[in-house]
Write an enzyme that holds these catalytic residues in place. Sequence first.
Site, PDB file in Angstrom:
ATOM      1  CE  LYS A 176     -19.645 -10.725  32.748  1.00  0.00           C
ATOM      2  NZ  LYS A 176     -20.233 -12.054  32.401  1.00  0.00           N
ATOM      3  N   GLY A 211     -19.580 -20.134  37.207  1.00  0.00           N
ATOM      4  CA  GLY A 211     -20.897 -19.977  36.962  1.00  0.00           C
ATOM      5  C   GLY A 211     -21.146 -18.424  37.147  1.00  0.00           C
TER       6      GLY A 211
END
Length: 266
Positions: A176, A211
């Site tokens: 990511k 989150g």
Amino acid sequence: MTTRPPLVLTVAGSDSGGGAGIQADLKAMLALGVHGMSVLTAVTAQNSRGVHGVWELPEEAVRAQYRAVVDDIGVHAVKTGMLATAPLVETVAELLADTAAPVVVDPVGVSKHGDPLLAASALESVRKRLLPTATVATPNLDEVTQLTGVRVERETDMRTAAEAVLACGPRWVLVKGGHLPTGAEAVDLLTDGTEEHWLRAPRHDNRHTHGTGCTLASAVAAGLARGLAVPEAVREAKAYVTGAIAAGFALGEGIGPVDHGWALRR
């Protein structure tokens, strides 16, 4: 009779503020049409400003929760998050090795606020025991460095990072790149060492991103539980998380959460 939705199990810690961890996982799973179940590994006292306390559960409690769910209800995919200690990592890895379902491993190392969520002594267990069970591993750039020593400073470094994580044994890795200074796009790399999928999405100027990693991994697990191939599950998850980041909202005095229900309110 209502058709039963696919079943996804999250093995992770609790976030009392509701933005990450088990709470984020279950919200994402509901939004994406699967039935979420949980194995709690740790309790955190956490809010928008940071993590104020962590209490790990005993290994026997984690094992009992997992067996209670899998042996009776069954599971179509498993997602792991915060595992905290080497004994918990090894307990979960042992359970996953005996489960015939795809596994998404989010190798959580630190919180959004920089608070440690994995003991340094657990890193070797993550490398040697947990990552080999993964259908997909989803490290961010800090976690790549923590696990492999590879530092990603530009987009071209992501391929080296992916190779280093794949050497630990997962079938696929999603590196990511959201923390890269890549201008208007957030870039991720999905690869199994043969195929490469570069995933690009608009970068939203919103600080309320608590989150994000938990939510993405849960969304991938939801796609796999629905029978999608890994590249398609990851593409759908990326689109869902991009919308959730765009809709992230302020909560408390610090960093607010992504909005797990954004697509339900369109």
